[in-house]
Design a protein around this motif. Structure first.
Motif, PDB file in Angstrom:
ATOM      1  N   THR A 296       0.834  -1.217   0.000  1.00 41.36           N
ATOM      2  CA  THR A 296       0.000   0.000   0.000  1.00 41.36           C
ATOM      3  C   THR A 296       0.863   1.261   0.000  1.00 41.36           C
ATOM      4  OG1 THR A 296      -0.201  -0.143   2.415  1.00 41.36           O
ATOM      5  CG2 THR A 296      -1.980  -1.104   1.099  1.00 41.36           C
ATOM      6  N   ASP A 297       2.050   1.186   0.622  1.00 46.84           N
ATOM      7  CA  ASP A 297       2.980   2.323   0.578  1.00 46.84           C
ATOM      8  C   ASP A 297       3.412   2.616  -0.859  1.00 46.84           C
ATOM      9  OD1 ASP A 297       2.884   2.722   3.265  1.00 46.84           O
ATOM     10  OD2 ASP A 297       4.861   1.887   3.715  1.00 46.84           O
ATOM     11  N   TYR A 298       3.650   1.541  -1.620  1.00 48.92           N
ATOM     12  CA  TYR A 298       4.097   1.725  -3.006  1.00 48.92           C
ATOM     13  C   TYR A 298       2.977   2.335  -3.854  1.00 48.92           C
ATOM     14  CZ  TYR A 298       6.873   0.691  -7.209  1.00 48.92           C
ATOM     15  OH  TYR A 298       7.611   0.785  -8.364  1.00 48.92           O
ATOM     16  N   ILE A 299       1.752   1.857  -3.648  1.00 51.64           N
ATOM     17  CA  ILE A 299       0.612   2.433  -4.366  1.00 51.64           C
ATOM     18  C   ILE A 299       0.462   3.919  -4.022  1.00 51.64           C
ATOM     19  CG2 ILE A 299      -1.917   2.436  -4.524  1.00 51.64           C
ATOM     20  CD1 ILE A 299      -1.801  -0.635  -4.347  1.00 51.64           C
ATOM     21  N   ALA A 300       0.601   4.253  -2.742  1.00 53.38           N
ATOM     22  CA  ALA A 300       0.490   5.655  -2.307  1.00 53.38           C
ATOM     23  C   ALA A 300       1.592   6.511  -2.945  1.00 53.38           C
ATOM     24  CB  ALA A 300       0.555   5.743  -0.791  1.00 53.38           C
TER      25      ALA A 300
END
Length: 465
Positions: A296-300
């Motif tokens: 989710t950090d990468y998507i953000a």
């Protein structure tokens, strides 16, 4: 009417028929098959082109199915026309069969009609017209058939230059008119992140996939989400689409919800003309509030620093110059699993800017994020000044044959001019005509096949006389 144009008109029917024949060969550059380094389809297209060249009376050479050429004339020095016979995947949304080469309302539809089989075969007939007109030239002429242009790897031209010296002058019929004297530098690379820590909760992203090639704005992407409350995700997707206008659909499949995102394809050099299905999808996934994890950090990160932008501004590389305009930035491919996330970027920087400066910006942006760069390829920018001999000759030919002003252009698209010395991009797209390269329903007007052949014949003659 001059002799050359007269001969082109006589050759028209045979030329159009030959173009249709080669367009029916599905020649997507891919994995090696037997003695075909880029796959059987590309080798079949080369075989057709060389047999056609022999029928038209030219000497031919096949360099190990990497590249081939047709040749006419004598002497050490030669002028080159450098085209490619490989094509990008056809994709969806065609009104006519993508390899049917059908003519409707004066338009010839097929993958490769404009990019680049149609113009390349037209150049072969341009050379035939010069010969039929009985004109003599002081240099040899080669029409070179590349097979690996669309992947951007340059293996075909590299193989060619291993065995052959470069031309003294030449052009590639794989751009637009009037003359392309500047091409942006092109980088293709993966941004990769390992997903080590997972997030808590019952709703989890299982995969995200989308895009075929880095140099195409992806028209489709999808994600699989494992969830107990499937109806809630479907409802959120509907309201997201109403709010944003993006084309996403959510549907149940077994124990997952599949989110399907539809965009609009465009060439990677002009990403602003498309709509990126990957980034639409990531925008929605970011709103699901799935908790904190590497995934989710990468998507953000991708949403914050790229989003729907196509100029790299938020990424920290918003370069621009007067000659070629803004940097272009395309997220072409995504592949996320539970353990690893990869996106493939296609970034093109202005002709007078430096690769090193762009890379400094990229490295600064991904510092301390756990994201790394893999499989970097780079083609330097290209720029021929307006007083260069090659530029001046092609300007005169274009003005003589069309009556229009031969303006100089810089583009984001990469042509063979970057791979072969003393070559510039010259046509086949006329000013004001749509750029249908890499799109569904790619076509070329039959009348423009003929006009291109006339322009190219005069260009070859003037460069080689």
């Amino acid at each position: 009417m001059d002799k050359i144009n007269e001969k082109i008109d006589l050759l028209k029917d045979d030329m159009v028929s030959s173009i249709q024949d080669i367009l029916r060969i599905k020649s997507i550059s891919g994995e090696k098959e037997g003695n075909a380094p880029f796959g059987k389809g590309t080798a079949d297209a080369l075989e057709y082109a060389l047999k056609l060249a022999e029928r038209l009376g030219f000497k031919t050479v096949n360099l190990d199915n990497y590249v081939g050429y047709a040749e006419y004339g004598e002497g050490e020095e030669y002028v080159a026309v450098l085209g490619h016979l490989d094509v990008v995947p056809e994709g969806d949304g065609w009104n006519y069969p993508p390899y049917g080469a059908e003519i409707h309302d004066g338009n010839l539809y097929a993958r490769g009609a404009m990019d680049d089989k149609g113009p390349t075969i037209a150049c072969l007939y341009s050379l035939k017209a010069i010969v039929d007109a009985g004109l003599t030239m002081s240099k040899k002429v080669r029409v070179i058939f590349g097979l690996d242009e669309e992947t951007g790897s340059g293996k075909d031209t590299e193989h060619y230059l291993k065995y052959e010296k470069p031309p003294v002058l030449g052009f590639t019929p794989d751009a637009e008119y009037p003359i392309i004297n500047g091409e942006k530098g092109i980088t293709i690379f993966n941004l990769v992140k390992d997903f080590k820590n997972d997030y808590e909760g019952e709703t989890k992203i299982q995969y995200v996939k989308g895009g075929d090639r880095s140099n195409i704005v992806p028209p489709y992407a999808e994600a699989g989400i494992k969830a107990d409350l499937k109806g809630e995700i479907i409802d959120k997707c509907e309201s997201f689409c109403e709010r944003t206008g993006y084309d996403l659909k959510a549907e149940e499949k077994d124990d997952m919800v599949i989110i399907k995102s539809k965009g609009i394809a465009a060439h990677g050099s002009t990403p602003h003309l498309g709509k990126n299905a990957i980034m639409q999808l990531l925008s929605f996934l970011d709103e699901l509030n799935l908790g904190k994890s590497d995934l989710t950090d990468y998507i953000a990160f991708l949403n914050k620093y790229i989003g729907m932008e196509t100029d790299g501004e938020s990424f920290g590389i918003g370069m621009e110059d007067k000659v070629s305009g803004k940097l272009s930035f395309n997220v072409g491919v995504i592949d996320f699993s539970r353990d690893l996330g990869k996106v493939i970027l296609n970034v093109r920087y202005p002709v007078t800017c430096k690769y090193e400066d762009m890379m400094t910006g990229i490295n600064d942006r991904i510092a301390n994020t756990g994201i790394r760069i893999e499989n970097m390829t780079h083609q330097k920018s290209l720029y021929y000044p307006e007083d260069h001999k090659l530029v001046k000759i092609l300007q005169k030919v274009y003005e003589d044959q069309t009556g229009n002003e031969p303006k100089l252009l810089s583009i984001g698209g990469g042509t063979y001019a970057k791979e072969m010395p003393n070559v510039v991009g010259f046509g086949p797209i006329f000013p004001g005509e749509p750029d249908v390269d890499h799109q569904a329903n790619e076509f070329i007007k039959v009348e423009h096949i003929v006009l291109n052949a006339k322009i190219y014949a005069h260009a070859i003659y003037e460069l080689a006389r």
